[in-house]
Design an enzyme around this catalytic site. Structure first.
Site, PDB file in Angstrom:
ATOM      1  N   GLY A   1       0.851  -1.200   0.000  1.00  0.00           N
ATOM      2  CA  GLY A   1       0.000   0.000   0.000  1.00  0.00           C
ATOM      3  C   GLY A   1       0.876   1.236   0.000  1.00  0.00           C
ATOM      4  O   GLY A   1       0.577   2.239   0.646  1.00  0.00           O
TER       5      GLY A   1
ATOM      6  N   GLY B   1      -0.137   5.247  -0.933  1.00  0.00           N
ATOM      7  CA  GLY B   1      -1.070   6.062  -0.154  1.00  0.00           C
ATOM      8  C   GLY B   1      -0.384   7.213   0.563  1.00  0.00           C
ATOM      9  O   GLY B   1       0.816   7.473   0.381  1.00  0.00           O
ATOM     10  N   GLN B   2      -1.172   7.911   1.389  1.00  0.00           N
ATOM     11  CA  GLN B   2      -0.665   9.114   2.064  1.00  0.00           C
ATOM     12  C   GLN B   2       0.546   8.789   2.947  1.00  0.00           C
ATOM     13  O   GLN B   2       1.549   9.507   2.920  1.00  0.00           O
ATOM     14  CB  GLN B   2      -1.794   9.725   2.916  1.00  0.00           C
ATOM     15  CG  GLN B   2      -1.450  11.107   3.465  1.00  0.00           C
ATOM     16  CD  GLN B   2      -2.410  11.576   4.547  1.00  0.00           C
ATOM     17  OE1 GLN B   2      -3.210  10.803   5.059  1.00  0.00           O
ATOM     18  NE2 GLN B   2      -2.315  12.850   4.893  1.00  0.00           N
TER      19      GLN B   2
ATOM     20  N   ASP C   1       2.001  -1.941  -4.408  1.00  0.00           N
ATOM     21  CA  ASP C   1       0.641  -1.402  -4.399  1.00  0.00           C
ATOM     22  C   ASP C   1      -0.134  -2.075  -5.531  1.00  0.00           C
ATOM     23  O   ASP C   1       0.453  -2.776  -6.356  1.00  0.00           O
ATOM     24  CB  ASP C   1       0.687   0.127  -4.615  1.00  0.00           C
ATOM     25  CG  ASP C   1      -0.509   0.834  -3.985  1.00  0.00           C
ATOM     26  OD1 ASP C   1      -0.321   1.566  -3.001  1.00  0.00           O
ATOM     27  OD2 ASP C   1      -1.639   0.635  -4.491  1.00  0.00           O
ATOM     28  N   ILE C   2      -1.441  -1.793  -5.593  1.00  0.00           N
ATOM     29  CA  ILE C   2      -2.210  -2.337  -6.729  1.00  0.00           C
ATOM     30  C   ILE C   2      -2.081  -1.422  -7.944  1.00  0.00           C
ATOM     31  O   ILE C   2      -2.482  -1.773  -9.035  1.00  0.00           O
ATOM     32  CB  ILE C   2      -3.700  -2.574  -6.380  1.00  0.00           C
ATOM     33  CG1 ILE C   2      -4.335  -1.320  -5.767  1.00  0.00           C
ATOM     34  CG2 ILE C   2      -3.882  -3.765  -5.464  1.00  0.00           C
ATOM     35  CD1 ILE C   2      -5.847  -1.389  -5.663  1.00  0.00           C
ATOM     36  N   ARG C   3      -1.553  -0.199  -7.710  1.00  0.00           N
ATOM     37  CA  ARG C   3      -1.380   0.750  -8.821  1.00  0.00           C
ATOM     38  C   ARG C   3       0.075   1.154  -8.951  1.00  0.00           C
ATOM     39  O   ARG C   3       0.838   1.147  -7.978  1.00  0.00           O
ATOM     40  CB  ARG C   3      -2.211   2.014  -8.574  1.00  0.00           C
ATOM     41  CG  ARG C   3      -3.672   1.873  -9.008  1.00  0.00           C
ATOM     42  CD  ARG C   3      -4.427   3.159  -8.742  1.00  0.00           C
ATOM     43  NE  ARG C   3      -4.469   3.423  -7.303  1.00  0.00           N
ATOM     44  CZ  ARG C   3      -5.428   3.002  -6.494  1.00  0.00           C
ATOM     45  NH1 ARG C   3      -6.433   2.306  -6.966  1.00  0.00           N
ATOM     46  NH2 ARG C   3      -5.400   3.259  -5.209  1.00  0.00           N
TER      47      ARG C   3
ATOM     48  N   TYR D   1     -14.844   0.787   9.057  1.00  0.00           N
ATOM     49  CA  TYR D   1     -13.394   1.008   9.192  1.00  0.00           C
ATOM     50  C   TYR D   1     -12.965   0.822  10.656  1.00  0.00           C
ATOM     51  O   TYR D   1     -12.019   0.089  10.953  1.00  0.00           O
ATOM     52  CB  TYR D   1     -13.089   2.421   8.702  1.00  0.00           C
ATOM     53  CG  TYR D   1     -11.675   2.914   8.896  1.00  0.00           C
ATOM     54  CD1 TYR D   1     -10.603   2.331   8.244  1.00  0.00           C
ATOM     55  CD2 TYR D   1     -11.425   4.017   9.719  1.00  0.00           C
ATOM     56  CE1 TYR D   1      -9.310   2.818   8.404  1.00  0.00           C
ATOM     57  CE2 TYR D   1     -10.143   4.514   9.878  1.00  0.00           C
ATOM     58  CZ  TYR D   1      -9.089   3.917   9.226  1.00  0.00           C
ATOM     59  OH  TYR D   1      -7.811   4.400   9.383  1.00  0.00           O
TER      60      TYR D   1
ATOM     61  N   LYS E   1     -10.618  -2.037  12.279  1.00  0.00           N
ATOM     62  CA  LYS E   1      -9.366  -1.693  12.974  1.00  0.00           C
ATOM     63  C   LYS E   1      -9.352  -2.289  14.384  1.00  0.00           C
ATOM     64  O   LYS E   1      -8.327  -2.792  14.832  1.00  0.00           O
ATOM     65  CB  LYS E   1      -9.169  -0.168  13.015  1.00  0.00           C
ATOM     66  CG  LYS E   1      -8.782   0.432  11.663  1.00  0.00           C
ATOM     67  CD  LYS E   1      -7.390  -0.032  11.215  1.00  0.00           C
ATOM     68  CE  LYS E   1      -6.999   0.477   9.855  1.00  0.00           C
ATOM     69  NZ  LYS E   1      -5.743  -0.085   9.341  1.00  0.00           N
TER      70      LYS E   1
END
Ligand code: AKB
Length: 318
Positions: free
Chosen positions: A10, A13-14, A36-38, A144, A148
């Site tokens: 991941g 991301g941010q 990542d997936i992208r 979410y 978590k």
């Protein structure tokens, strides 16, 4: 240079964008695998290895783990609070099964350390709002937050049952200029800076006096690497640590931004679904256990953070 092989899942991301760069400066570019997936941005792609990883695809995950034989994995892939509510089943699947897949591989492959972020979203309407303690009533009402909280229990379970060295922080809202957040309730605190500089105005989706715990990205990275570098005996909480830095409302942040952009104006949207999420979360967090156990200390207050955000987001011609 310290010797570790680290996979960050991941990484686009941010948090991932900044964490990968910082880990690469500590451990060397080729020892930190972004995934990542992208496709990542040009800079990340050129500074070290990148792999396409879908954490829900066990075969894909196994292939990358077998290829690099990591000593550490940071699992950052998740759907956040606001997008999670738009797609609850996907949020549960990604946030929960992604974690369990990584924990299982970590045990099987004897990976020495795992990092997984939790969030202030684990708290709910019946948790104390001010200085929310490490241990208290927790009744999250977003998918979410539920994922978590369940994830925290799984982390502690794998530590107790399998001796897996898994570490975690409950992040507050994170503010950064290098990368944008995606799909969270605290995202307004990043958007406001971009809009203030671009348009001189911003429409906040949270109401004027909504106070939430926040942290500048520099502190979030410092906390993350600080926890991962701590000696194992010092990491006494194996679910997830409360960490905190600042708390503010949109009104307070506006006052601070106006010191740099005097004409900046803010307006407020009615009936945004993110308001109910924010109202269920703490206003401030008691992170004394992180400070005692492994020496956590934040550097950025609202003033210092605002100054740094404005300075970095301003274009060179301004
Ligand atoms: C969100 O708003 O969903 C996140 C978080 C507080 O975990 N930034």
């Amino acid at each position: 240079m310290k010797k570790e092989t680290i996979i960050v899942i991941g990484s686009n991301g941010q948090i991932g964008t900044e964490l990968v760069a910082d880990l690469r400066s500590v451990y060397g570019g080729s020892n930190v695998i972004a995934s990542d997936i992208r496709e990542p941005d040009y800079e990340t792609k050129n500074a070290g290895p990148f792999e396409f990883v879908n954490v829900l695809n066990k075969e894909n995950l196994a292939g990358v783990i077998n290829k690099y034989k990591p000593t550490q994995i940071y699992l950052l892939a998740a759907l956040l609070s606001a997008t999670g509510e738009q797609n609850p089943k996907l949020a549960w699947d990604l946030n929960m099964n992604g974690l369990i897949n990584v924990l299982d591989f970590a045990v099987e492959q004897k990976i020495s350390k795992i990092y997984w972020p939790s969030s202030i979203a684990v708290f709910g309407p019946n948790s104390p709002k001010e200085q929310t303690p490490q241990y208290c009533a927790m009744d999250p009402n977003t998918v979410y937050g539920i994922s978590k909280l369940a994830g925290e229990r799984w982390c502690e379970y794998y530590f107790l049952k399998h001796g897996l060295d898994v570490r975690s922080l409950r992040y507050p809202g994170l503010i950064s200029w290098k990368s944008q957040p995606g799909g969270g309730t605290t995202d307004y605190a990043v958007h406001i800076f971009h809009e203030a500089l671009k348009n001189g105005s911003y429409e906040s989706f949270l109401s004027a006096n909504t106070e939430l715990p926040m942290m500048y990205m520099n502190d979030a990275i410092k906390a993350t690497i600080g926890l991962m570098d701590a000696e194992a005996e010092k990491v006494k909480i194996r679910s997830s640590y409360n960490v905190s830095a600042v708390s503010f409302t949109p009104t307070e942040l506006t006052t601070e931004i106006k010191k740099y952009i005097p004409d900046f104006t803010i307006s407020y949207k009615d009936n945004d679904p993110r308001q109910a999420i924010a109202d269920s979360w703490p206003k401030s967090i008691d992170d004394s256990r992180a400070r005692q156990d492994w020496g956590w200390k934040h550097d950025f207050n609202m003033k210092k953070m605002t100054e740094d955000m404005i300075l970095n987001l301003k274009t060179p011609t301004e």
